[in-house]
Design a protein around this motif. Structure first.
Motif, PDB file in Angstrom:
ATOM      1  N   PRO A 187     -33.922 -22.295 -22.586  1.00 10.38           N
ATOM      2  CA  PRO A 187     -33.689 -22.080 -21.143  1.00 10.38           C
ATOM      3  C   PRO A 187     -32.944 -23.236 -20.489  1.00 10.38           C
ATOM      4  N   ARG A 188     -33.266 -24.455 -20.866  1.00 11.50           N
ATOM      5  CA  ARG A 188     -32.615 -25.608 -20.238  1.00 11.50           C
ATOM      6  C   ARG A 188     -31.121 -25.625 -20.559  1.00 11.50           C
ATOM      7  N   GLU A 189     -30.793 -25.318 -21.806  1.00 13.34           N
ATOM      8  CA  GLU A 189     -29.381 -25.297 -22.187  1.00 13.34           C
ATOM      9  C   GLU A 189     -28.643 -24.163 -21.483  1.00 13.34           C
ATOM     10  N   VAL A 190     -29.265 -23.003 -21.400  1.00 16.55           N
ATOM     11  CA  VAL A 190     -28.635 -21.874 -20.712  1.00 16.55           C
ATOM     12  C   VAL A 190     -28.357 -22.236 -19.265  1.00 16.55           C
ATOM     13  N   GLY A 191     -29.329 -22.881 -18.607  1.00 15.14           N
ATOM     14  CA  GLY A 191     -29.123 -23.287 -17.222  1.00 15.14           C
ATOM     15  C   GLY A 191     -27.999 -24.294 -17.082  1.00 15.14           C
ATOM     16  N   GLY A 192     -27.932 -25.253 -17.999  1.00 21.01           N
ATOM     17  CA  GLY A 192     -26.857 -26.241 -17.954  1.00 21.01           C
ATOM     18  C   GLY A 192     -25.496 -25.614 -18.156  1.00 21.01           C
ATOM     19  N   ARG A 193     -25.414 -24.668 -19.072  1.00 25.99           N
ATOM     20  CA  ARG A 193     -24.122 -24.019 -19.322  1.00 25.99           C
ATOM     21  C   ARG A 193     -23.726 -23.120 -18.146  1.00 25.99           C
ATOM     22  N   ALA A 194     -24.710 -22.525 -17.486  1.00 28.85           N
ATOM     23  CA  ALA A 194     -24.391 -21.728 -16.296  1.00 28.85           C
ATOM     24  C   ALA A 194     -23.812 -22.617 -15.201  1.00 28.85           C
ATOM     25  N   ARG A 195     -24.372 -23.807 -15.052  1.00 26.64           N
ATOM     26  CA  ARG A 195     -23.822 -24.745 -14.066  1.00 26.64           C
ATOM     27  C   ARG A 195     -22.412 -25.182 -14.460  1.00 26.64           C
ATOM     28  N   ASP A 196     -22.158 -25.301 -15.756  1.00 25.14           N
ATOM     29  CA  ASP A 196     -20.809 -25.645 -16.209  1.00 25.14           C
ATOM     30  C   ASP A 196     -19.806 -24.569 -15.801  1.00 25.14           C
ATOM     31  N   VAL A 197     -20.210 -23.312 -15.917  1.00 23.24           N
ATOM     32  CA  VAL A 197     -19.319 -22.213 -15.534  1.00 23.24           C
ATOM     33  C   VAL A 197     -18.968 -22.310 -14.054  1.00 23.24           C
ATOM     34  N   VAL A 198     -19.971 -22.570 -13.221  1.00 22.17           N
ATOM     35  CA  VAL A 198     -19.726 -22.699 -11.783  1.00 22.17           C
ATOM     36  C   VAL A 198     -18.795 -23.873 -11.510  1.00 22.17           C
ATOM     37  N   ARG A 199     -19.034 -24.990 -12.193  1.00 21.54           N
ATOM     38  CA  ARG A 199     -18.204 -26.178 -11.964  1.00 21.54           C
ATOM     39  C   ARG A 199     -16.755 -25.928 -12.393  1.00 21.54           C
ATOM     40  N   ARG A 200     -16.581 -25.225 -13.480  1.00 22.00           N
ATOM     41  CA  ARG A 200     -15.214 -24.920 -13.912  1.00 22.00           C
ATOM     42  C   ARG A 200     -14.479 -24.095 -12.861  1.00 22.00           C
ATOM     43  N   ARG A 201     -15.159 -23.151 -12.261  1.00 21.36           N
ATOM     44  CA  ARG A 201     -14.529 -22.352 -11.205  1.00 21.36           C
ATOM     45  C   ARG A 201     -14.149 -23.229 -10.016  1.00 21.36           C
ATOM     46  N   GLN A 202     -15.016 -24.160  -9.687  1.00 26.50           N
ATOM     47  CA  GLN A 202     -14.721 -25.061  -8.580  1.00 26.50           C
ATOM     48  C   GLN A 202     -13.523 -25.943  -8.899  1.00 26.50           C
ATOM     49  N   TRP A 203     -13.452 -26.398 -10.134  1.00 27.51           N
ATOM     50  CA  TRP A 203     -12.349 -27.279 -10.523  1.00 27.51           C
ATOM     51  C   TRP A 203     -11.008 -26.563 -10.516  1.00 27.51           C
ATOM     52  N   ARG A 204     -11.002 -25.268 -10.689  1.00 22.44           N
ATOM     53  CA  ARG A 204      -9.753 -24.518 -10.660  1.00 22.44           C
ATOM     54  C   ARG A 204      -9.081 -24.609  -9.296  1.00 22.44           C
ATOM     55  N   SER A 205      -9.901 -24.638  -8.251  1.00 24.93           N
ATOM     56  CA  SER A 205      -9.344 -24.559  -6.902  1.00 24.93           C
ATOM     57  C   SER A 205      -8.904 -25.904  -6.352  1.00 24.93           C
ATOM     58  N   SER A 206      -9.381 -26.993  -6.961  1.00 21.83           N
ATOM     59  CA  SER A 206      -8.999 -28.307  -6.433  1.00 21.83           C
ATOM     60  C   SER A 206      -8.996 -29.333  -7.549  1.00 21.83           C
ATOM     61  N   LEU A 207      -7.939 -30.102  -7.623  1.00 24.00           N
ATOM     62  CA  LEU A 207      -7.814 -31.173  -8.601  1.00 24.00           C
ATOM     63  C   LEU A 207      -7.645 -32.478  -7.828  1.00 24.00           C
ATOM     64  N   PRO A 208      -8.694 -33.273  -7.738  1.00 25.74           N
ATOM     65  CA  PRO A 208      -8.589 -34.488  -6.928  1.00 25.74           C
ATOM     66  C   PRO A 208      -7.656 -35.508  -7.565  1.00 25.74           C
ATOM     67  N   ASP A 209      -7.087 -36.334  -6.728  1.00 21.42           N
ATOM     68  CA  ASP A 209      -6.291 -37.453  -7.217  1.00 21.42           C
ATOM     69  C   ASP A 209      -7.213 -38.574  -7.654  1.00 21.42           C
ATOM     70  N   ALA A 210      -6.762 -39.299  -8.654  1.00 17.72           N
ATOM     71  CA  ALA A 210      -7.523 -40.474  -9.074  1.00 17.72           C
ATOM     72  C   ALA A 210      -7.542 -41.482  -7.938  1.00 17.72           C
ATOM     73  N   PRO A 211      -8.668 -42.172  -7.747  1.00 13.98           N
ATOM     74  CA  PRO A 211      -8.723 -43.175  -6.673  1.00 13.98           C
ATOM     75  C   PRO A 211      -7.734 -44.305  -6.935  1.00 13.98           C
ATOM     76  N   GLY A 212      -7.225 -44.871  -5.874  1.00 12.30           N
ATOM     77  CA  GLY A 212      -6.284 -45.972  -6.011  1.00 12.30           C
ATOM     78  C   GLY A 212      -6.937 -47.197  -6.621  1.00 12.30           C
ATOM     79  N   VAL A 213      -6.171 -47.898  -7.427  1.00  8.78           N
ATOM     80  CA  VAL A 213      -6.656 -49.102  -8.089  1.00  8.78           C
ATOM     81  C   VAL A 213      -5.689 -50.234  -7.785  1.00  8.78           C
ATOM     82  N   ARG A 214      -6.220 -51.328  -7.305  1.00 12.41           N
ATOM     83  CA  ARG A 214      -5.384 -52.491  -7.015  1.00 12.41           C
ATOM     84  C   ARG A 214      -5.837 -53.694  -7.849  1.00 12.41           C
ATOM     85  N   GLY A 215      -4.867 -54.402  -8.345  1.00 11.40           N
ATOM     86  CA  GLY A 215      -5.163 -55.640  -9.055  1.00 11.40           C
ATOM     87  C   GLY A 215      -5.925 -55.460 -10.343  1.00 11.40           C
ATOM     88  N   ALA A 216      -5.786 -54.292 -10.997  1.00 11.75           N
ATOM     89  CA  ALA A 216      -6.484 -54.072 -12.261  1.00 11.75           C
ATOM     90  C   ALA A 216      -5.968 -55.028 -13.331  1.00 11.75           C
TER      91      ALA A 216
END
Length: 659
Positions: free
Chosen positions: A20-49
């Protein structure tokens, strides 16, 4: 029949093996993948690396000259565009197409990562052929060649290929964003590439001063944090994910999330290293090459933490120590470990040229970090990786707070938790007996149906061989054969495997084995050593096997019984190594081979109650093959005895070495 991985039936069987725990985790992965389709954030700016995880002074100078020579020769081949991946020669590495599979001629579709059907060879091609160059381990070789020689041609090629890869594989586009193990290993490679190029003027411009590189590094780590392997898939994949995340968050710790990613990766690495490893030190997947992969990844991750001054949980080093001692215990006199379970030639960190012994390298690193025990086999070969990796790793006794570890005073020969027993005799006779668990976790992904199988070598030469793996995807008949019961040196009943397969990386019923006898006490004094075990994979009734190695006569005796149950059709297989020539007459096979210019021989007296036939290089159905490495196979002789058992017969086989 084995289902194609990715079919509807396969997914249903796969789901049935999840909790059950794995099934729940994979279900959350499916939801997250759908969310990621609609928005791809930019990497945060890095200064002086700044990159500070450099090699200590003198590390490169400590590389042995012969190892350096092999490395540079390999780098020159790569510079000319030549490489071999899984038996397929490629001459296009000067300017590679990152989605192309030269084996099938297909290219993976350049679509959203979550839409790539990477298990479907008809659509994508051979996914291993596509993924392997993009682990960028050939680029670590080129970068190491630059570090050793200062020749900027190597650095410039690395620069060109990384820029090409980043341009052709933007975040979440294409096949290289579909599997966490690939992202994790790629991050380990990028850290080492940056480290090895540190003396090159363009290194900072390529990495920390390059917005594209920063975006790639950030998105790789974001992906790994979001989609970890979980539950029944938490095998070597999760180790690679944690190792890559830890390596990047230590060496490229420039982002707001770096501290959190680092802490999470440390927790995952600690938990899963313990979870993936028996207390004896053997890997729970019971697939030897994955023992090597996990050990390499664990050492590489630990090196990054040590280089960054990041404390690691106190249990991490002892697990890696036990793994190293276990490896030293099971190798034969030529430092070859068992050929057990799946093997896909996967490496955690590559810094060496062709001809370098992987297992000798791991033992040399273990010697430098943990200290060798008196019973360890001698390591005479050299490598580049040991010198560079151990320049970052703290020796175990010097680590503050390191717990005391009880190490074996004598060479172990029986690993009760893993069910592996190694019998040793004169003239470097080596015999591995398998009475352990079928595999790891509920799906036992990398297991073979090999209960009670034996593997016998003479001075490092495969005599009774484990045939290997050959392939994963795309060739189901060959995948079935190489992991079948008939494909191992054990007994098959009624034409069925001992364990039931539900797909290429899924077992829906697993045979249970138990060791009855493991008497190896007299091995050092030349006494007879014995092993016996049984399994329930053919219930009702059990298959029981006894093995006895007698030094005085240089004979190995194998006795098979089928106890209980109805009358059954029997096939008993003995797979000979590719170097062995066999002359089968009746129930007697004369074996011959050569080693270092000397002729050797043995006689295999086979059970008279079975009808014996020899098979070599047959394809319909497959029988008589040996796979020395992933993607490669060659004909080898297999002897098969056919007959019946009704619970009263004993099938006795005697292998006698003559020269």
């Amino acid at each position: 029949m084995t289902a194609r991985s990715g079919s509807a039936g396969w997914y249903l069987r796969r789901l049935s093996r999840m909790g059950p725990r794995e099934v729940g985790g994979r279900a959350r992965d499916v939801v997250r993948r759908r969310q990621w389709r609609s928005s791809l954030p930019d990497a945060p700016g890095v200064r002086g690396a700044r990159f500070t995880a450099v090699l200590p002074a003198g590390a490169v100078a400590a590389v042995p000259p012969d190892a350096a020579k092999r490395l540079v020769a390999e780098a020159d081949r790569l510079l000319a565009g030549h490489a071999v991946f899984f038996g397929v020669s490629r001459d296009d590495l000067a300017d590679p197409d990152w989605s192309f599979d030269p084996k099938t001629g297909r290219s993976a579709p350049r679509v959203h990562a979550f839409d790539v059907p990477y298990r479907d060879e008809e659509t994508v091609g051979d996914i291993k052929q596509i993924w392997e160059p993009s682990r960028h381990q050939y680029l670590t070789v080129l970068a190491a060649a630059y570090a050793l020689t200062g020749d900027e041609r190597y650095a410039e090629r690395v620069d060109a290929h990384l820029r090409s890869w980043w341009a052709g594989n933007p975040p979440l586009r294409g096949v290289h964003w579909t599997s966490g193990i690939e992202l994790g290993i790629r991050l380990v490679s990028w850290v080492w590439i940056r480290r090895l190029l540190d003396g090159w003027p363009g290194a900072a411009v390529l990495f920390e001063d390059n917005p594209v590189a920063l975006e790639q590094i950030w998105h790789h780590q974001r992906w790994l944090a979001a989609f970890p392997s979980r539950g029944s898939s938490a095998n070597n994949h999760v180790i690679a994910e944690a190792a890559g995340q830890l390596a990047a968050s230590c060496a490229f710790g420039w982002f707001p999330s770096s501290a959190r990613w680092r802490a999470d990766a440390l927790r995952s690495l600690e938990r899963n290293l313990r979870g993936n490893t028996f207390l004896s030190g053997l890997n729970r997947e019971l697939a030897t090459e994955y023992h090597g992969l996990v050990l390499e990844l664990g050492l590489a991750a630990l090196a990054e933490a040590d280089a960054a001054g990041v404390p690691v949980p106190a249990t991490v080093r002892p697990v890696l120590l036990r793994m190293t001692d276990a490896l030293a215990a099971v190798v034969d006199n030529r430092l070859r470990p068992p050929r057990q379970g799946d093997a896909d030639d996967g490496h955690g960190l590559v810094l060496d040229g062709e001809g370098t012994d992987r297992w000798a390298s791991l033992l040399a690193t273990g010697d430098a970090v943990f200290g060798r025990l008196d019973w360890w086999p001698a390591v005479t070969g050299t490598d580049v990786r040991t010198a560079l990796l151990t320049a970052l790793l703290r020796p175990y006794p010097e680590h503050a707070g390191a717990p005391a570890v009880s190490r074996p005073a004598n060479r172990p020969s029986h690993f009760a938790d893993a069910g592996m027993t190694v019998l040793r005799g004169p003239q470097e006779i080596w015999c591995r007996c398998d009475g352990g668990p079928h595999g790891f976790l509920s799906i036992a992904a990398h297991a073979h149906a090999d209960a009670l199988s034996v593997e016998v070598r003479h001075d490092g030469v495969d005599v009774l061989a484990d045939p290997g793996t050959f392939c994963y995807h795309g060739q189901p008949q060959w995948r079935r054969y190489f992991r079948s019961t008939l494909g191992h040196n054990t007994l098959e009943l009624d034409g069925a495997d001992q364990s039931v397969s539900g797909g290429p990386f899924l077992w829906t019923r697993q045979a249970r084995s138990r060791v009855l006898v493991a008497d190896t006490a007299g091995a050092g004094e030349g006494g007879t050593v014995r092993w016996a075990a049984e399994h329930d994979g053919y219930g009702p009734g059990v298959h029981r096997r006894r093995v006895e190695l007698t030094p005085a006569s240089r004979e190995l005796t194998v006795v098979d019984e089928v106890r209980g149950g109805p009358r059954r059709a029997v096939r008993l297989a003995f797979h000979l190594g590719p170097a062995i020539t066999a002359d089968l007459v009746g129930h007697r096979a004369a074996l011959s081979w050569s080693r270092d210019g000397e002729d050797r021989s043995a006689v295999l007296e086979l059970p008279e109650g079975l009808s014996w036939t020899a098979h070599r290089g047959e394809s319909d159905p497959p029988l008589g093959w040996y796979s020395a490495g992933f993607g490669r196979k060659e004909p080898a002789t297999t002897l098969v005895g056919s007959g019946f058992a009704d619970g009263t017969e004993q099938f006795t086989t005697v292998l006698g070495f003559r020269g």
